[in-house]
Scaffold this active site. Sequence first.
Site, short mmCIF file in Angstrom:
data_model
loop_
_atom_site.label_atom_id
_atom_site.label_comp_id
_atom_site.label_asym_id
_atom_site.label_seq_id
_atom_site.Cartn_x
_atom_site.Cartn_y
_atom_site.Cartn_z
N ASN A 57 -13.27 13.80 1.84
CA ASN A 57 -13.99 12.61 1.40
C ASN A 57 -15.47 12.76 1.77
OD1 ASN A 57 -14.43 10.01 0.41
ND2 ASN A 57 -13.71 8.98 2.25
N THR A 58 -16.32 12.08 1.03
CA THR A 58 -17.74 11.98 1.38
C THR A 58 -17.99 10.61 2.00
OG1 THR A 58 -18.38 11.10 -0.77
CG2 THR A 58 -18.43 13.49 -0.52
N HIS A 59 -19.04 10.53 2.81
CA HIS A 59 -19.39 9.25 3.44
C HIS A 59 -20.91 9.17 3.56
CE1 HIS A 59 -18.84 5.64 5.77
NE2 HIS A 59 -19.69 6.12 6.67
N ARG A 113 0.84 -1.20 0.00
CA ARG A 113 0.00 0.00 0.00
C ARG A 113 0.88 1.25 0.00
NH1 ARG A 113 -5.03 0.04 1.54
NH2 ARG A 113 -4.78 -1.83 2.81
N GLY A 120 -7.44 7.84 10.51
CA GLY A 120 -8.40 6.81 10.87
C GLY A 120 -9.35 6.50 9.73
N ASP A 168 -12.79 7.21 8.47
CA ASP A 168 -13.94 8.13 8.58
C ASP A 168 -13.98 8.83 9.94
OD1 ASP A 168 -14.79 7.41 5.99
OD2 ASP A 168 -15.79 5.64 6.79
N ASP A 172 -8.24 11.89 7.77
CA ASP A 172 -7.12 11.79 8.70
C ASP A 172 -6.63 10.34 8.71
OD1 ASP A 172 -8.94 10.36 10.23
OD2 ASP A 172 -8.95 11.75 11.93
N SER A 226 -22.09 12.81 4.98
CA SER A 226 -21.10 13.67 5.60
C SER A 226 -19.97 13.97 4.61
CB SER A 226 -20.48 13.00 6.84
OG SER A 226 -21.47 12.62 7.77
N ARG A 250 -10.10 2.55 -1.43
CA ARG A 250 -8.80 2.12 -0.91
C ARG A 250 -8.47 2.95 0.32
NH1 ARG A 250 -7.44 -2.40 -2.89
NH2 ARG A 250 -7.72 -2.42 -5.12
N LEU A 285 -5.91 4.93 2.19
CA LEU A 285 -4.68 5.59 1.78
C LEU A 285 -3.61 5.40 2.86
CD1 LEU A 285 -6.38 8.82 0.49
CD2 LEU A 285 -5.11 7.21 -0.93
#
Length: 197
Positions: free
Chosen positions: A106-108, A64, A142, A144, A140, A135, A90, A92
Amino acid sequence: MLTLAVLISGTGSNLRALLEAASDPDFPARIVVVGADRQADGFAHAEAFGIPTIMVPYSEFASREEWGAELHAQLTVWRPDLVVLSGLMRLLPAAFVDAWAPRLINTHPAYLPEFPGAHGVRDALAAGATQTGASVIVVDGGVDTGPILAQERVDVLPGDTEHTLHERIKPVERRLLIDVVRRIATGDLDLSVYDTH
């Protein structure tokens, strides 16, 4: 003018919405490159709008970390102000997140911190939730867990399936994402307050 790199893995429906928003001369951001970790259907949207694409196939790297280093190197060429994860499936590597955060969003499909992870919609249904949401977060280290930039509730309706619920969440995700990008571009949202470096 805020410049964006958008990273995808699949059909790129959020990417399409961003491309359409950015095609308006009054929208204060432009997409300069679209990247993916595999041959993604969403590249067709980029091509339709004349946006260059890059592919860094995850399967071609031993780790990775090596994949992330190459993705970082390819993105750096384009010098985007902001990197938007738009369905990139993926995790990161830490070095990539460190290099770009807090200019990495990012969206969630959930009302974080509820239902983080890859199956937010399914998990909401399994928990019997009457509401979930969408959201937009700063990425970061973690899963989400980053600072929340925008979110909105979406009701879970009787008889909802994972598909029907997700289809109702997606337009909310797109609207929130476009609004967050606009606010970053105009200076109404200052990402530097989330800089932990």
